[in-house]
Design a protein around this motif. Structure first.
Motif, PDB file in Angstrom:
ATOM      1  N   ASP A 278       0.831  -1.204   0.000  1.00 34.65           N
ATOM      2  CA  ASP A 278       0.000   0.000   0.000  1.00 34.65           C
ATOM      3  C   ASP A 278       0.867   1.257   0.000  1.00 34.65           C
ATOM      4  O   ASP A 278       0.583   2.230  -0.717  1.00 34.65           O
ATOM      5  CB  ASP A 278      -0.914  -0.005   1.224  1.00 34.65           C
ATOM      6  CG  ASP A 278      -1.950   1.099   1.157  1.00 34.65           C
ATOM      7  OD1 ASP A 278      -2.793   1.056   0.239  1.00 34.65           O
ATOM      8  OD2 ASP A 278      -1.902   2.010   2.001  1.00 34.65           O
ATOM      9  N   VAL A 309      -3.029 -10.668  -3.509  1.00 31.88           N
ATOM     10  CA  VAL A 309      -3.007  -9.280  -3.039  1.00 31.88           C
ATOM     11  C   VAL A 309      -2.063  -8.457  -3.912  1.00 31.88           C
ATOM     12  O   VAL A 309      -2.376  -7.321  -4.299  1.00 31.88           O
ATOM     13  CB  VAL A 309      -2.579  -9.209  -1.564  1.00 31.88           C
ATOM     14  CG1 VAL A 309      -2.318  -7.767  -1.143  1.00 31.88           C
ATOM     15  CG2 VAL A 309      -3.650  -9.822  -0.675  1.00 31.88           C
ATOM     16  N   SER A 312      -3.570  -7.564  -7.204  1.00 33.88           N
ATOM     17  CA  SER A 312      -4.628  -6.549  -7.129  1.00 33.88           C
ATOM     18  C   SER A 312      -4.072  -5.137  -7.336  1.00 33.88           C
ATOM     19  O   SER A 312      -4.821  -4.220  -7.698  1.00 33.88           O
ATOM     20  CB  SER A 312      -5.363  -6.631  -5.783  1.00 33.88           C
ATOM     21  OG  SER A 312      -4.558  -6.141  -4.717  1.00 33.88           O
ATOM     22  N   TYR A 313      -2.772  -4.961  -7.123  1.00 34.39           N
ATOM     23  CA  TYR A 313      -2.127  -3.673  -7.370  1.00 34.39           C
ATOM     24  C   TYR A 313      -1.618  -3.534  -8.802  1.00 34.39           C
ATOM     25  O   TYR A 313      -1.054  -2.498  -9.161  1.00 34.39           O
ATOM     26  CB  TYR A 313      -0.949  -3.478  -6.407  1.00 34.39           C
ATOM     27  CG  TYR A 313      -1.351  -3.152  -4.992  1.00 34.39           C
ATOM     28  CD1 TYR A 313      -1.499  -1.827  -4.578  1.00 34.39           C
ATOM     29  CD2 TYR A 313      -1.574  -4.156  -4.059  1.00 34.39           C
ATOM     30  CE1 TYR A 313      -1.856  -1.519  -3.266  1.00 34.39           C
ATOM     31  CE2 TYR A 313      -1.926  -3.864  -2.746  1.00 34.39           C
ATOM     32  CZ  TYR A 313      -2.066  -2.551  -2.363  1.00 34.39           C
ATOM     33  OH  TYR A 313      -2.426  -2.245  -1.066  1.00 34.39           O
ATOM     34  N   ASN A 385      -7.056  -3.043  -6.526  1.00 37.94           N
ATOM     35  CA  ASN A 385      -6.841  -2.085  -5.455  1.00 37.94           C
ATOM     36  C   ASN A 385      -6.993  -0.657  -5.987  1.00 37.94           C
ATOM     37  O   ASN A 385      -6.701  -0.380  -7.150  1.00 37.94           O
ATOM     38  CB  ASN A 385      -5.450  -2.282  -4.853  1.00 37.94           C
ATOM     39  CG  ASN A 385      -5.265  -1.502  -3.581  1.00 37.94           C
ATOM     40  OD1 ASN A 385      -5.014  -0.298  -3.601  1.00 37.94           O
ATOM     41  ND2 ASN A 385      -5.417  -2.184  -2.457  1.00 37.94           N
ATOM     42  N   LYS A 386      -7.436   0.240  -5.145  1.00 32.96           N
ATOM     43  CA  LYS A 386      -7.628   1.628  -5.567  1.00 32.96           C
ATOM     44  C   LYS A 386      -6.318   2.287  -5.994  1.00 32.96           C
ATOM     45  O   LYS A 386      -6.314   3.254  -6.757  1.00 32.96           O
ATOM     46  CB  LYS A 386      -8.283   2.424  -4.438  1.00 32.96           C
ATOM     47  CG  LYS A 386      -9.709   2.000  -4.135  1.00 32.96           C
ATOM     48  CD  LYS A 386     -10.291   2.824  -2.992  1.00 32.96           C
ATOM     49  CE  LYS A 386     -11.710   2.367  -2.672  1.00 32.96           C
ATOM     50  NZ  LYS A 386     -12.306   3.150  -1.543  1.00 32.96           N
TER      51      LYS A 386
END
Length: 506
Positions: A278, A309, A312-313, A385-386
């Motif tokens: 993140d 995960v 997702s990025y 992911n945003k």
């Protein structure tokens, strides 16, 4: 006094029989046939990957070959090699065949019979990967004991399994354990007649090398010329080496992920990794990075959901871990022979809960297969992911990539904004057998046979350059050059950075 002498002699005989055991010892064909029959039954009833890359006719054919081979076999090593060939033929990197621990330890005590030096595959040639006075560093090996090196290598492929018919991944094992594999296939060999060509020469030379012990061969492996560069293929990663990010200029960053073994959602390692992702992707977005090099060349796998995960990025689509997954049974077969510390006659007492879990997770029966239901965690639809990266991705791959590493790399390779650079992976693009490993022990030979029971179809798009029974195929096939090998340079990274510069100019 005579009684003491008698028991001393008896103890000596028994001890000698135990400690002199060797893989070259005689092993009856009757025992071979019994273990072969059980081995086949285990694969047919339990291994969902048996026919993943092979037709039923091909499987029948190789088992007919195995039965005929037994007619010409007399030693434990002969039978071990038959089982190794069958294991490799299926095409799953999670397959494994191991001899008993006692015999494995006996190899390590052998004082001679091993080829003395490590070799390495560079630019389509097998070269000497050790600085010594016998054969110059980098010399191409032409033959060993009158057998062409191409034939030798093909004979040794069976000891290192990969997905489908992939060959590049086998080089990882051969680069490190060539001499051990040679001993398993050809037996102990006291001398080696080697024909070779020095680098940049068309003239062949011949030399006879004396063999070494098992231990001394691996000492030479630890002192191989390429170790400073290629130790990353074999090391166990420390926590602070697993992942990193750095910017190399205002347009480009490098994300390196060497392993996905960071635990599940509740593990502190996983939580720390999620925080890292993140943070760096927020920074990437803030700094308007245009190009991201994702280096997973040394990622041999790990645990969910670290791979998912991370993806997702790097995506703009909804995705799941797999499109479908199935196993071959709803009750664990051949319980008597499964590896366990529980005595075989008591195993039925504890197996119920495992069978119930399989029946709950894989409850859709279709054509003798048992499929995961749509509510399974593996079928869960995940969102980007945003902070997901929207620029150009340059994915670096190598033969080391396997399991969760290849699942992740496959998904990234399927993105339209990804350029894939490097060498074909040992893990498949479209799927693999994974998740749940089973190990069985053949009762007569004590050979252990391991495989993963879940047949997975990965959530990736069909692409013209991706082949069903192969690893991930790069858009740019880039191998380390011989010159870069001598200078310990990273050919693939240099190529990638040059390609980015070229694309920026255009």
């Amino acid at each position: 006094m005579k009684k003491i002498s008698y028991f001393s002699l008896l103890f000596f005989i028994i001890s000698h029989a135990i400690f002199a055991q060797s893989i070259d010892a005689s092993f009856s064909q009757k025992k071979m046939r019994k273990d072969l029959e059980l081995f086949k039954n285990i694969r047919v009833t339990t291994n969902s990957g048996l026919y993943k890359y092979r037709t039923s006719q091909e499987i029948d054919s190789i088992y007919n070959w195995a039965a005929k081979q037994i007619n010409n076999s007399s030693t434990y090593r002969d039978f071990y090699n038959i089982i190794s060939q069958l294991t490799d033929f299926e095409g799953s990197l999670h397959n494994d065949t191991s001899m008993s621990e006692k015999l494995n330890q006996s190899l390590k005590t052998e004082k001679s019979g091993y080829f003395p030096y490590p070799v390495k595959w560079i630019e389509g040639k097998w070269i000497m990967n050790y600085e010594n006075e016998k054969i110059p560093l980098g010399s191409e090996i032409i033959s060993i004991n009158n057998e062409k090196i191409e034939v030798v290598i093909k004979d040794l492929y069976k000891y290192y399994t990969t997905d489908g018919i992939n060959k590049t991944g086998k080089q990882i094992g051969l680069n490190y354990s060539f001499s051990r594999y040679y001993r398993l296939n050809y037996g102990l060999t006291e001398t080696f007649s080697v024909i070779y060509k020095e680098a940049n020469s068309n003239t062949t030379s011949q030399i006879t090398l004396e063999s070494l012990s098992y231990k001394n061969y691996y000492i030479n492996v630890e002192n191989r010329f390429s170790k400073p560069f290629d130790e990353v293929n074999y090391k166990n990663w420390n926590d602070n080496d697993i992942y990193s990010y750095k910017s190399i200029d205002k347009f480009t960053g490098i994300l390196t992920i060497n392993d996905f073994g960071m635990g599940n959602e509740e593990d502190q390692k996983h939580l720390k990794y999620v925080s890292f992702l993140d943070s760096i992707f927020t920074t990437i977005k803030k700094n308007d990075i245009k190009n991201l090099i994702v280096d997973v060349r040394y990622n041999g796998g790990g645990t969910d959901p670290n791979d998912l995960v991370t993806y997702s990025y790097l995506t703009d689509r909804n995705f799941s871990e797999n499109k479908q997954a199935w196993i071959s049974f709803n009750k664990i077969p051949h319980l008597k022979y499964i590896e366990s510390n529980v005595p075989s006659f008591l195993r039925f007492l504890g197996v119920g809960k495992y069978n119930k879990w399989f029946q709950k997770e894989f409850y859709i029966e279709k054509e003798n297969h048992f499929y995961q239901g749509p509510l399974s965690e593996d079928r869960k639809i995940r969102k980007p992911n945003k902070q997901a990266f929207k620029g150009e991705v340059y994915l670096l791959i190598s033969p080391r990539i396997a399991s969760a590493g290849s699942l992740f790399a496959s998904m990234v390779a399927g993105n339209s904004n990804t350029t894939v650079i490097g060498e074909e992976t040992m893990g498949g693009y479209y799927g693999h057998n994974g998740h749940t490993p089973f190990t069985y022990i053949l009762p007569n030979s004590k050979i252990s046979t391991s495989f993963s029971i879940v047949n997975l179809e990965q959530d990736v798009p069909k692409k013209e350059n991706q082949i069903y029974n192969r690893g991930i195929i790069p858009d740019f096939n880039v191998n380390q050059t011989f010159e870069d090998y001598l200078n310990q340079k990273d050919t693939q990274m240099d190529f990638t950075r040059d390609l980015i510069k070229k694309n920026l100019k255009e």
